[in-house]
Design an enzyme around this catalytic site. Sequence first.
Site, PDB file in Angstrom:
ATOM      1  N   LYS A 211       0.827  -1.217   0.000  1.00 54.81           N
ATOM      2  CA  LYS A 211       0.000   0.000   0.000  1.00 54.81           C
ATOM      3  C   LYS A 211       0.858   1.261   0.000  1.00 54.81           C
ATOM      4  O   LYS A 211       2.038   1.233   0.329  1.00 54.81           O
ATOM      5  CB  LYS A 211      -0.974  -0.032   1.178  1.00 54.81           C
ATOM      6  CG  LYS A 211      -2.120  -1.000   0.904  1.00 54.81           C
ATOM      7  CD  LYS A 211      -3.225  -0.932   1.912  1.00 54.81           C
ATOM      8  CE  LYS A 211      -4.337  -1.916   1.491  1.00 54.81           C
ATOM      9  NZ  LYS A 211      -5.376  -2.032   2.511  1.00 54.81           N
ATOM     10  N   ARG A 246      -3.322 -10.020   5.074  1.00 56.78           N
ATOM     11  CA  ARG A 246      -3.711 -10.100   3.661  1.00 56.78           C
ATOM     12  C   ARG A 246      -2.533  -9.580   2.847  1.00 56.78           C
ATOM     13  O   ARG A 246      -2.185  -8.409   2.947  1.00 56.78           O
ATOM     14  CB  ARG A 246      -4.965  -9.250   3.455  1.00 56.78           C
ATOM     15  CG  ARG A 246      -5.500  -9.226   2.031  1.00 56.78           C
ATOM     16  CD  ARG A 246      -6.751  -8.340   1.966  1.00 56.78           C
ATOM     17  NE  ARG A 246      -7.267  -8.261   0.623  1.00 56.78           N
ATOM     18  CZ  ARG A 246      -6.813  -7.417  -0.306  1.00 56.78           C
ATOM     19  NH1 ARG A 246      -5.849  -6.570  -0.020  1.00 56.78           N
ATOM     20  NH2 ARG A 246      -7.343  -7.416  -1.504  1.00 56.78           N
TER      21      ARG A 246
HETATM   22  C1  YH5 Z   1      -7.706  -4.540   3.278  1.00 54.15           C
HETATM   23  O1  YH5 Z   1      -6.825  -3.814   3.754  1.00 54.15           O
HETATM   24  N1  YH5 Z   1      -7.522  -3.895   0.815  1.00 54.15           N
HETATM   25  S1  YH5 Z   1      -8.034  -3.766  -1.859  1.00 54.15           S
HETATM   26  C2  YH5 Z   1      -3.543  -0.059  -3.010  1.00 54.15           C
HETATM   27  C3  YH5 Z   1      -2.241  -0.506  -3.146  1.00 54.15           C
HETATM   28  C4  YH5 Z   1      -1.934  -1.816  -2.837  1.00 54.15           C
HETATM   29  C5  YH5 Z   1      -2.941  -2.659  -2.397  1.00 54.15           C
HETATM   30  C6  YH5 Z   1      -0.581   0.046  -4.678  1.00 54.15           C
HETATM   31  N2  YH5 Z   1      -9.171  -5.211   0.128  1.00 54.15           N
HETATM   32  C7  YH5 Z   1      -8.031  -4.559   1.885  1.00 54.15           C
HETATM   33  O2  YH5 Z   1      -5.068  -4.250  -1.498  1.00 54.15           O
HETATM   34  N3  YH5 Z   1      -9.758  -6.196   2.281  1.00 54.15           N
HETATM   35  C8  YH5 Z   1      -8.243  -4.303  -0.239  1.00 54.15           C
HETATM   36  O3  YH5 Z   1      -1.275   0.358  -3.527  1.00 54.15           O
HETATM   37  C9  YH5 Z   1      -9.048  -5.386   1.451  1.00 54.15           C
HETATM   38  N4  YH5 Z   1      -8.449  -5.362   4.075  1.00 54.15           N
HETATM   39  C10 YH5 Z   1      -9.443  -6.167   3.581  1.00 54.15           C
HETATM   40  N5  YH5 Z   1     -10.115  -6.938   4.442  1.00 54.15           N
HETATM   41  C11 YH5 Z   1      -6.701  -2.569  -1.777  1.00 54.15           C
HETATM   42  C12 YH5 Z   1      -5.330  -3.112  -1.823  1.00 54.15           C
HETATM   43  C13 YH5 Z   1      -4.254  -2.198  -2.280  1.00 54.15           C
HETATM   44  C14 YH5 Z   1      -4.535  -0.888  -2.606  1.00 54.15           C
END
Ligand code: YH5
Length: 263
Positions: A211, A246
Amino acid sequence: MDAPPRIMGILNVTPDSFSDGGDYLVPDTALSQALTMVEEGATIIDVGGESTRPGAATVSVEEELRRVVPVIEAIHSKSDVSISVDTSKPEVMRAAVAAGADIINDVRALRVDGAMEAAASLDVSVCLMHMQGEPGTMQQQPVYEDVVEDVISFLGGRVAHCELAGIPRSRILVDPGFGFGKNLDHNLQLLKGLGHFSRLGVPLLVGLSRKSMIGALLGDAPVEKRVLGSVGAAVVAIERGAAVVRVHDVRETCEALAGTGLL
Ligand code: YH5
């Protein structure tokens, strides 16, 4: 002793995650990614067909069903790994569970019309995540009085709603929702205060992998340079009480946890 932490491997089935996506190739590619993550140590595979990144287009029910259902069926037919479905839509929750999903992972914490009823009617676990605002605008100006207390209070309220709707506590997980309507300072306060979430009395799931918080802490690192930061963050989250992390990088995360005696 506590149960060992669980690793949830992220499987995105959005078109941008399969660059050469001829339709029939998608379930195949996704299935092999899922099976690889299982070999690497994932005990849950999180299948998501809606992008919640700021600015991402919304996805219709039909499109989301078309993306996730074949993938869930394929994983379910080849492995007994737990499958979660990352969705807020009641129709997708029902179809995903019928296809073999065991967990509903909802970034909107069952606040969409019909979602609470759908989840309660299905015999599965639910992960309730905190988000301030909606994906399109949530990063514009997030405001909290005390981010740790505000998020705990929101999640406590959603747990109570679930219990009233007939979802037993034993099937509920909660998640502070890193990056969902939070600036860097909010995210850091949440990570520091993660131990306080044990007050909720349900297992904690944490998603920090790749993230922008990690990118910012590394001096604006691009996504592909966030692996070690993400692995470190997962170790810290588990040390502070998270039951599930996750992650994108399952092998690296499991290796770090094993090497610190946490797995
Ligand atoms: C979460 O924290 N996050 S989708 C932006 C990024 C990298 C990754 C490049 N679904 C979560 O993973 N479900 C998502 O920067 C989730 N907890 C739960 N339970 C976003 C994501 C991400 C966004």
